[in-house]
Design a protein around this motif. Sequence first.
Motif, PDB file in Angstrom:
ATOM      1  N   GLN A  98       3.877   1.299 -11.797  1.00 12.78           N
ATOM      2  CA  GLN A  98       3.253   1.433 -13.126  1.00 12.78           C
ATOM      3  C   GLN A  98       3.667   2.777 -13.716  1.00 12.78           C
ATOM      4  O   GLN A  98       4.684   2.874 -14.379  1.00 12.78           O
ATOM      5  N   CYS A  99       2.920   3.855 -13.426  1.00 11.17           N
ATOM      6  CA  CYS A  99       3.386   5.144 -13.967  1.00 11.17           C
ATOM      7  C   CYS A  99       4.659   5.586 -13.258  1.00 11.17           C
ATOM      8  O   CYS A  99       5.491   6.262 -13.823  1.00 11.17           O
ATOM      9  N   GLY A 100       4.790   5.233 -11.980  1.00 12.26           N
ATOM     10  CA  GLY A 100       6.014   5.527 -11.240  1.00 12.26           C
ATOM     11  C   GLY A 100       6.026   6.836 -10.484  1.00 12.26           C
ATOM     12  O   GLY A 100       7.001   7.125  -9.781  1.00 12.26           O
ATOM     13  N   ILE A 101       4.962   7.626 -10.561  1.00  9.14           N
ATOM     14  CA  ILE A 101       5.017   8.928  -9.884  1.00  9.14           C
ATOM     15  C   ILE A 101       4.954   8.767  -8.360  1.00  9.14           C
ATOM     16  O   ILE A 101       5.508   9.572  -7.621  1.00  9.14           O
ATOM     17  N   CYS A 102       4.303   7.703  -7.885  1.00  7.68           N
ATOM     18  CA  CYS A 102       4.228   7.480  -6.434  1.00  7.68           C
ATOM     19  C   CYS A 102       5.427   6.700  -5.932  1.00  7.68           C
ATOM     20  O   CYS A 102       5.623   6.573  -4.719  1.00  7.68           O
ATOM     21  N   THR A 103       6.200   6.119  -6.852  1.00  9.30           N
ATOM     22  CA  THR A 103       7.225   5.151  -6.457  1.00  9.30           C
ATOM     23  C   THR A 103       8.287   5.744  -5.528  1.00  9.30           C
ATOM     24  O   THR A 103       8.678   5.090  -4.545  1.00  9.30           O
ATOM     25  N   LEU A 133      -0.287   7.693  -1.600  1.00  5.89           N
ATOM     26  CA  LEU A 133      -1.359   7.285  -2.511  1.00  5.89           C
ATOM     27  C   LEU A 133      -0.787   6.787  -3.828  1.00  5.89           C
ATOM     28  O   LEU A 133       0.186   7.344  -4.341  1.00  5.89           O
ATOM     29  N   CYS A 134      -1.417   5.756  -4.356  1.00  7.50           N
ATOM     30  CA  CYS A 134      -1.109   5.274  -5.703  1.00  7.50           C
ATOM     31  C   CYS A 134      -2.433   5.128  -6.427  1.00  7.50           C
ATOM     32  O   CYS A 134      -3.367   4.539  -5.894  1.00  7.50           O
ATOM     33  N   ARG A 135      -2.509   5.661  -7.632  1.00 12.42           N
ATOM     34  CA  ARG A 135      -3.772   5.566  -8.377  1.00 12.42           C
ATOM     35  C   ARG A 135      -3.717   4.470  -9.436  1.00 12.42           C
ATOM     36  O   ARG A 135      -4.734   4.171 -10.044  1.00 12.42           O
ATOM     37  N   CYS A 136      -2.519   3.870  -9.635  1.00 13.46           N
ATOM     38  CA  CYS A 136      -2.388   2.918 -10.748  1.00 13.46           C
ATOM     39  C   CYS A 136      -2.466   1.461 -10.333  1.00 13.46           C
ATOM     40  O   CYS A 136      -3.078   0.655 -11.019  1.00 13.46           O
ATOM     41  N   THR A 137      -1.790   1.096  -9.255  1.00 13.10           N
ATOM     42  CA  THR A 137      -1.458  -0.322  -9.047  1.00 13.10           C
ATOM     43  C   THR A 137      -2.479  -1.110  -8.247  1.00 13.10           C
ATOM     44  O   THR A 137      -2.451  -2.341  -8.270  1.00 13.10           O
TER      45      THR A 137
HETATM   46  S1  FES Z   1       2.272   3.763 -10.042  1.00 12.97           S
HETATM   47 FE1  FES Z   1       1.111   5.455 -10.770  1.00 12.97          FE
HETATM   48  S2  FES Z   1       0.473   6.408  -8.957  1.00 12.97           S
HETATM   49 FE2  FES Z   1       1.467   4.631  -8.252  1.00 12.97          FE
END
Ligand code: FES
Length: 908
Positions: A98-103, A133-137
């Motif tokens: 989603q946001c991609g920061i954890c990807t 950790l992922c906060r979005c998916t």
């Molecule tokens: S996609 Fe946003 S933190 Fe995992």
Amino acid sequence: MTTQFTLNGSTVSVEPYAGERLSETLRERVGARDVKIGCNAGDCGACTVLVDGAPVCACLMPAHQAAGRSVETLGGLAKTDLDALRLAESFQNHGAAQCGICTPGMIVSAVALLREESTPSETQVQDALGGVLCRCTGYRKIIDAVIAAGSTDIPDLTMGHAGEGIRRLDGAGKVAGTEAFGDDVAPQGTLEVLVIRSPFPRAGFQFGDLDAFAQSPGIEAVLTSADIPGRNVFGVIPDFADQPVFAEDETRFRGEAVAAIVGTPEAVRAFDPSQFPVTWEERPASQTVHEAMAENAAQLHADRAGNVMCGGFVQCGDAKAALADADVTVEGNFRSGFVEHGYIEPEAGFAEIVNGRVEIHACTQAPVMDLDAMEIILGMPRELIRIIPTGVGGGFGSKLDLSVQPFLALGALKTGKPVRLTYSRTESMQSTTKRHPSDITLRIGATKEGKIKGFDFFGYFNTGAYASWGPTVANRVPVHASGPYQITDYRAESQGIHTHCPPAGAFRGFGVPQSAIAQESLFDELADKLGIDPLEFRIRNSLENHVPTVCGQVFEQGVGIKSCFEALKSAWDSERTDATAFNAENGTFKRGVGLAGGWYGCGNTSLPNPSTIKSGIRKDGTVVLHQGAMDIGQGANTVISQIYATALGIPVHQLKIVGPDTDVTPDAGKTSASRQTYVSGSAARLSGNAMRTQILAQVNAGADATLDISAGQIKITDQDTAHTIDLATLSADDEGYVLLSQETYDPPTKPLDENGQGIPYAQFGYAAHLVVVEIDTKLGTVKPLKFVAAHDVGKAINPMLVEGQVQGGIAQGLGMTLMEEYIPGRTENLHDYLIPTMGDMPPVETVIIEEPDAHGPYGAKGLGEHVLIPTAPAILNAIKNACGVRLTQVPATPSRVRAAIKDKNNGK
Ligand code: FES
Ligand code: FES
């Protein structure tokens, strides 16, 4: 000392300082900014790289330990490694970024797994990726993507119109690690800003010789309130703007800024806070609303007597009389604590002076609001400020407020040089907004036939030191506290109270998740008292088309709550049968099934809320969409493009998207209040329609004609007649557009009167969740085993992204219910503040309901906030169902659950 290692197959030599983290070496010395930093403490896994093939947190490994070893990062793997390439495709096919920061951390960990086990099980994936950790998916799509890696084809390109679950249009950069977030844009070696913050919730302070300090080696400037050329105040709601960039005289919360230094990276690294010339005087502080309302409590703001920021009120009928007449009544007091947004990307950015203008690159949810605020703080003409948002590694409401922006701008202006600032995890948690703690008292009555009769709600909300979005919460809660039900005799009042805590602001739901806990918990108690099935009780009272809400608003179409509940019926029956059978066989472990409903009005409450979308066609046939709605992971880039492409009648993949930038994209409003699909989507539809109308008018074609735009031509086929527009023959404007279309949409709302009657929102979305939990009655641990989530989204513009929102929202609701509580001074990192991990998240069955909205594009409704509103009460109702205890405070930590079970067993 020179350290040499192999990075993605190439030898690199670096000279790290003693103790330098490998993550810093990779990012700042060799440019591997695909390695992300979320905590610098081994808690989030965002920095995961492979060292000699094994996944390690690069932030925990001293750079010199990499000497002679092979280091692989996503940036390298995504170019050549077959597993990484398969994972990248699979992540995109499943909507797993989603946001991609954890990807990067996720894919790198998954590469290590696939090298060991090419067909991993779900458990193996959870074990291998569990440290990231992922906060979005909500993790489920990540699990699916890893399991399916290599077995899914790249889908054929389709038109990608409204209703198609296409891959994100901006997904490639996320899975390759090339998306630039707030900390990724500054050149190496840029001057750094470091903020000096209050160590106490409330303190007086005095500076010593700042001029002398500013002469320290490597220090370029010291900033305080005296350096603010405009006004030292900001706030997201102009009438309530009350927060200083730098505190003056007294600080009002722990972590509040009083000064900042600007220096070389070496000087900032060597900075010793004890050497900074400031002295503190700690003063008595109020941490709770009740302390702040006490007679002798310190006043945080002179013009807000009793520390009451503001209130909200809605009334219809006569609640007290109805309650007196009700056959049964229930009541309760429900409390919740601060909840931290916990995005994996801490606030970060970069600023520089370009041709006399200050340009701010930062992660934000609201670039034009940032511009409005910076104009006031800097006291500069608006034209001399430019906001260029970076990628946003999660926001969930908190990145609507200013954070790093003023410090960056002031630093760049004072030094005349580029500057950067990235909050540490602790700094981020101390100083940015939180979900409001709540203290709610509610009484509800019903007839013996099971119809609601009387509803009386009062809620205190701890809004912290500054208003932020507190007024919005105070106003929104009374409108929503009824839930999506028919209630004719209703009274709901809320108050926001200032305390010496971090400002509470916007967080997915704006207070509605808290009020839903009270309302949906008591609905179960009422159903229980009446002997009516809880699902049937809700269906009997569900709001319907043509029936007024508690604000007197009547919808002629699109009220989908009953459909949501009905969609849960078969799971409700079967899961309860299974839980009963399980409980008959087990002693310590008990299972329970719970459900809850929710609704959420999309957009601002009774306020103008416009979005503008611009599009243009160039001589070469390029169709450009100026899409200013911030995509913070939820998918605005994709969804708004799909809507535009549908309206214009061309394939979505043909669009060239120009993202938010206050110089080049019109204002699409803030990414907040679940408004982008509805409001910006409507503007995109209007823009697409207007462009189509212009084109068809040029050749006098009918409305059903088809368009083919390519190679400098538009071919129009109108039944059997073909027309061609040669774009080269048209004259271009300053931006190179030969055809231009700019349209604005503002939702039709009406102000609320003194009783809260009016049209607060043009549309609501609806939701119902069911959850199965298993409780260890000895330990008090609660494990959700399964969710079924029914959401009425009007029209699923992109069903895959809808599922992603639902799963991610449920994960946040799960965290709020069972584990998350921000306590200033105690849980200021991701070690002490727990958010759900991959192992905490059970499967989610998403049921999409489409009751078209009258106003939304193609009937679509917003979704972002709705997805966690029913989660907490559904879990609390499941706990009650499992073991007979009603938890009235979240988080329902094991100690609280265990204590409640013990009290029940002791007959309390
Ligand atoms: S996609 Fe946003 S933190 Fe995992
Ligand atoms: S940045 Fe290394 S674990 Fe969070």
